[in-house]
Scaffold this motif. Sequence first.
Motif, short mmCIF file in Angstrom:
data_model
loop_
_atom_site.label_atom_id
_atom_site.label_comp_id
_atom_site.label_asym_id
_atom_site.label_seq_id
_atom_site.Cartn_x
_atom_site.Cartn_y
_atom_site.Cartn_z
N MET A 1 0.84 -1.20 0.00
CA MET A 1 0.00 0.00 0.00
C MET A 1 0.88 1.25 0.00
O MET A 1 1.82 1.34 0.79
N PRO A 2 0.62 2.24 -0.88
CA PRO A 2 1.43 3.45 -0.93
C PRO A 2 1.37 4.21 0.40
O PRO A 2 0.37 4.17 1.12
N LYS A 3 2.46 4.88 0.71
CA LYS A 3 2.53 5.68 1.93
C LYS A 3 1.55 6.83 1.86
O LYS A 3 1.42 7.50 0.85
N LEU A 4 0.83 7.05 2.97
CA LEU A 4 -0.12 8.16 3.04
C LEU A 4 0.64 9.44 3.38
O LEU A 4 1.27 9.53 4.43
N LEU A 5 0.59 10.41 2.49
CA LEU A 5 1.33 11.65 2.66
C LEU A 5 0.56 12.66 3.51
O LEU A 5 -0.64 12.51 3.75
N PHE A 6 1.25 13.66 3.94
CA PHE A 6 0.66 14.76 4.72
C PHE A 6 -0.44 15.44 3.92
O PHE A 6 -0.28 15.73 2.73
N ASP A 7 -1.57 15.69 4.58
CA ASP A 7 -2.73 16.33 3.93
C ASP A 7 -2.80 17.79 4.34
O ASP A 7 -3.22 18.11 5.46
N PRO A 8 -2.40 18.73 3.48
CA PRO A 8 -2.43 20.15 3.85
C PRO A 8 -3.83 20.69 4.09
O PRO A 8 -4.00 21.69 4.78
N MET A 9 -4.85 20.02 3.55
CA MET A 9 -6.22 20.48 3.74
C MET A 9 -6.68 20.34 5.19
O MET A 9 -7.67 20.97 5.59
#
Length: 268
Positions: free
Chosen positions: A1-9
Amino acid sequence: MPKLLFDPMKHPDWIPPQTTAWYANLALETGGYKYPWKSVFDEPRAEVIFADKIAACLHENSRVLDVGCGHGEFTRTFACRAKEVVGIDAVEGYIASAKEGAAKSLTFLVMDAEEPLPFPVDSFDVVYTKKGPWLFHKGNDEGHRVIKPGGMALGLYHCGTDGGLRSHFPGLYSPLPDNYLGEIKAKFERQLSESNLQKVELQIFEEVEYLSRPEDVLIKKCFGQKETLKEVVWQECLKDVEEIFLRHATSRGLKVVNYHALMIGRAT
């Protein structure tokens, strides 16, 4: 599973795009509605398609209204194709930039398109908007008041970006809903049908763009946001974005797909 990146929203400094605060911040930082990331496009670009549609409606005596003209770069396209082109926008910083070196056939005014417009009845042969307010929605008769009978109303709207962008950078970009394009088409079909215009054309189309550098992925996401938030996003995401970008980029850059809606109607 791809790494979940930081969500600026989810950051408290996030400004929802296309809001009054977002436009004001963009004008303060750049003086206009200009895309700051570096990229190349497959032809034809969406703006070229739209400009050609508008140009096909013009003659030497045409009077044109650009609603939500921003800093006026697109408006200038028609300076030599029409008798007069009027650009209006609610953001003073945009209009200040637009007025610099404007041709005699161009007029730029600070104006809220949701308020009554100071133009006489049947003033314009063509009324268009590129990502701005649509003057022909329910409860607003201003569009029909200022456009001439038989005049053309045109709108171009950006409807999101994907083409693998959202699966490559989960978290930073969220997935689009199922049947997204079908819902978008239905939305603009309703908008055009409720405008009391004779439908001429409705088209949902794709524009292929190649982002040039890893940081352009972040610049695109944070377009119109404050510098303080951008600093956080760069710190949290840039390293991961660089690795993902290099895995998926072509010789032209990282391919993404922009979706656009084009509406054209004729006043009765």
